[in-house]
Scaffold this motif. Structure first.
Motif, PDB file in Angstrom:
ATOM      1  N   UNK A   1      39.852  -4.480  10.878  1.00 32.69           N
ATOM      2  CA  UNK A   1      39.205  -3.472  10.047  1.00 32.69           C
ATOM      3  C   UNK A   1      38.589  -3.988   8.770  1.00 32.69           C
ATOM      4  N   UNK A   2      38.545  -5.303   8.574  1.00 25.09           N
ATOM      5  CA  UNK A   2      37.940  -5.840   7.356  1.00 25.09           C
ATOM      6  C   UNK A   2      36.508  -6.282   7.637  1.00 25.09           C
ATOM      7  N   UNK A   3      35.720  -6.343   6.585  1.00 24.59           N
ATOM      8  CA  UNK A   3      34.329  -6.777   6.715  1.00 24.59           C
ATOM      9  C   UNK A   3      34.138  -8.109   6.019  1.00 24.59           C
ATOM     10  N   UNK A   4      33.328  -8.984   6.587  1.00 21.12           N
ATOM     11  CA  UNK A   4      33.056 -10.256   5.934  1.00 21.12           C
ATOM     12  C   UNK A   4      32.063 -10.078   4.787  1.00 21.12           C
TER      13      UNK A   4
ATOM     14  N   UNK B   1      36.949   7.365  20.154  1.00 18.78           N
ATOM     15  CA  UNK B   1      35.737   6.551  20.133  1.00 18.78           C
ATOM     16  C   UNK B   1      35.275   6.254  18.717  1.00 18.78           C
ATOM     17  N   UNK B   2      36.177   6.261  17.735  1.00 21.86           N
ATOM     18  CA  UNK B   2      35.807   6.017  16.345  1.00 21.86           C
ATOM     19  C   UNK B   2      36.592   4.834  15.795  1.00 21.86           C
ATOM     20  N   UNK B   3      35.897   3.965  15.084  1.00 22.76           N
ATOM     21  CA  UNK B   3      36.497   2.780  14.497  1.00 22.76           C
ATOM     22  C   UNK B   3      36.070   2.687  13.039  1.00 22.76           C
ATOM     23  N   UNK B   4      36.948   2.117  12.196  1.00 21.47           N
ATOM     24  CA  UNK B   4      36.703   2.050  10.768  1.00 21.47           C
ATOM     25  C   UNK B   4      36.791   0.616  10.284  1.00 21.47           C
TER      26      UNK B   4
ATOM     27  N   UNK C   1      32.459   4.277  12.389  1.00 20.78           N
ATOM     28  CA  UNK C   1      31.411   4.210  13.412  1.00 20.78           C
ATOM     29  C   UNK C   1      31.938   4.843  14.691  1.00 20.78           C
ATOM     30  N   UNK C   2      31.171   5.750  15.249  1.00 23.52           N
ATOM     31  CA  UNK C   2      31.506   6.380  16.529  1.00 23.52           C
ATOM     32  C   UNK C   2      30.688   5.705  17.620  1.00 23.52           C
ATOM     33  N   UNK C   3      31.363   5.363  18.694  1.00 20.01           N
ATOM     34  CA  UNK C   3      30.735   4.698  19.834  1.00 20.01           C
ATOM     35  C   UNK C   3      30.739   5.627  21.038  1.00 20.01           C
ATOM     36  N   UNK C   4      29.746   5.459  21.881  1.00 18.82           N
ATOM     37  CA  UNK C   4      29.690   6.177  23.156  1.00 18.82           C
ATOM     38  C   UNK C   4      29.235   5.189  24.208  1.00 18.82           C
TER      39      UNK C   4
END
Length: 140
Positions: free
Chosen positions: A57-60, A93-96, A107-110
């Motif tokens: 869940x971390x961003x570079x 379907x959601x990731x943070x 972000x929601x994915x489908x």
């Protein structure tokens, strides 16, 4: 490339190889197809190794920069390349992802593609008012 287009190109290569060079052309086409599939698999493994090594869940970089690079329909592989890590699952379907400054991107994915995203900025602490300072402290 879409799977349908890849399959059609593979069939066309097999057919053309068979017409032009006979069985040797079919073997050559199969060799090229297998090589292309190995390249795709290698690319996938490289991205997954990089994303798996980072904290979940971390961003570079910055969540705002990732937010500006997102497009509807973007494949999950591109999203993982941009984020540099796997997201924390918050819904089916959601990731943070969260950056060092506290900004969050959900972000929601489908079907493995970006469908919708929401950026939540971290709230900044308000600056102290000059009225709260003691009388003997000069105002800045």
């Amino acid at each position: 490339m879409s799977p349908l287009l890849g399959g059609l190109l593979s069939l066309a290569a097999l057919f053309a190889g068979g017409l032009l060079l006979g069985w040797k052309g079919v073997v050559l086409a199969l060799t090229v197809i297998v090589f292309w599939l190995l390249l795709q698999f290698s690319r996938l493994m490289r991205v997954m190794k990089q994303a798996g090594a980072a904290p979940l869940g971390s961003l570079k970089g910055s969540a705002l920069m990732l937010h500006s690079q997102l497009k509807p329909g973007m494949p999950l592989l591109e999203l993982l390349k941009l984020s540099g890590s796997l997201g924390k699952k918050t819904a089916p379907d959601a990731y943070t992802w969260q950056d060092a400054g506290g900004d969050r991107l959900e972000i929601r994915l489908h079907k493995g593609r970006v469908q919708h995203w929401t950026l939540t900025r971290a709230t900044e602490a308000p600056a102290p008012a000059t009225d709260d300072l003691p009388a003997d402290t000069p105002a800045a």
